[in-house]
Design an enzyme around this catalytic site. Sequence first.
Site, PDB file in Angstrom:
ATOM      1  CG  HIS A  59       5.461  -6.228  16.112  1.00 34.12           C
ATOM      2  ND1 HIS A  59       6.834  -6.174  16.214  1.00 34.12           N
ATOM      3  CD2 HIS A  59       4.987  -5.692  17.265  1.00 34.12           C
ATOM      4  CE1 HIS A  59       7.176  -5.660  17.375  1.00 34.12           C
ATOM      5  NE2 HIS A  59       6.072  -5.344  18.034  1.00 34.12           N
ATOM      6  CB  SER A  90      -3.251  -8.236 -15.512  1.00 32.48           C
ATOM      7  OG  SER A  90      -2.814  -9.354 -16.262  1.00 32.48           O
ATOM      8  CE  LYS A 117      -3.016  -9.061 -10.921  1.00 31.69           C
ATOM      9  NZ  LYS A 117      -2.431  -9.385  -9.631  1.00 31.69           N
ATOM     10  CD  GLU A 161       2.755  -3.097  -7.412  1.00 29.80           C
ATOM     11  OE1 GLU A 161       3.617  -3.778  -7.981  1.00 29.80           O
ATOM     12  OE2 GLU A 161       1.541  -3.276  -7.564  1.00 29.80           O
TER      13      GLU A 161
END
Length: 474
Positions: free
Chosen positions: A159, A280, A286, A293
Amino acid sequence: MTAPKVLWASRFRSDPSPELMNLSRSETSHFRLAPYDLVASSAHARELVRSGLIEKAEGERIQAALASIGTDIQAGAIHPSSTDEDVHTFLERILMERLGPLGGKLRAGRSRNDQAANDLKLYLRDRSRRMALDLLGLQEALAHQAERHIFTLAPGFTHLQPAQPVSFAHQLLAHAQGFARDIERLRDWDRRSARSPLGAAALAGSALARQPELSARELGYDGPCENSIDAVGSRDHVAEFLFVTAMLGVNLSRLAEEIFLWSSRQFRWIELDDAYATGSSIMPQKKNADIAELTRGRSARLIGSLTTMLTALKGLPFAYNRDLAEDKRAAFEAVDTLAAVLPAMAGMVRTMRVNVEELKRQATEGFTLATEVADWLARRGVPFSEAHEITGGLVRYCEDRGIGLEDLSDEEFATVDPRLDASIKSCLTPEAAVTARNAYGGTAPERVNEQLARLRSLFHDQRKWAIHYDGPRT
Ligand code: ARG
């Protein structure tokens, strides 16, 4: 513009309208089937010689012309024109340009319905092997990391909450197990798909090409399809292939999700290599896990392709229908998506750096050793339900004081329950917790090592399957 030379024009009084052709013409990507269509044409030419429909010398001229067309396509010297309805029309046009009427003899005993079914089958049988090799690249990357991190302690979650310490290799290999099954699914799919549609001649079987078992063998199949209507009308092999790729996409997406979490500032378990991360345009600090993704995103396409194929099949009268041409776009989308995703995922996993110290520190956060206390009591005859109660009490005691289980003194253990004597301390380390789980399939380092060895021998077997293949390869 000249009117298109469609293969079915003879009974028509007018040329096909541009609107019809715009809808009917194959998408550009379908012309990738040309090499498979050419090999199958070559096998069909031999069949026509055997059947006495063409002379041996004519057969040889056709073979030579097919070979030269293949070479010219590869060299980029010939291309489908905007008036070629599909890959079969394109290749027949070139053949007729080169051989005249002899080129037209090849159409005897076959139909585009069988050619379309056959070309895609050959393509997928070839590509499934390349896909397996790409996936084995990712498997090697996982195995390489696992080998180095058999003794690396990590928090195991259920979980997404801290549960029990595990070997980090065990967590990595959990993904490898799913991917190994994906390759087994491909092999299993391939066995069922090894039947040639040639000889179906659109529907009822051919009265001219009468030994489909021979062309089937030449193309690496186990034999011809049992039923000529099924040969041209079924696409369950495409749907099944697309299920395998959709499942693989979902498995990749789950790995991607973990990589994405692990590389986050909050987890800090891994750091991605600069070559496999992005930045970025506005925030210079970043470092993003774009490969993960994109993989997660692309899995949507793989599921979509399966949905497309199943939906196209549902409710079709059982024989060839043009709806079946949707098979190619769905299949190519899946193949192309994975050809881009798999090498990127493999590189990202192979080069990621694992933060061993951080993993170890987090391995015991959140009372992950509580099960050790309950197990310890159970081994001393305390019913597990009662052991659970006692351990829950200990956790509450620690929580109230802001300490961990490992910080408790002998006296404090005894205060919570007199049965908790000093010997419990030896169980309360992540190393002890992991080592204790040493049954088959458990996270104990020796078991994980054996798991890795078995996986590697399976990889070897799977690689052999992917490399040794009798069918046409491009
Ligand atoms: N290009 C078609 C396909 O991809 C095959 C053509 C069969 N067409 C026909 N009208 N019977 O499925």
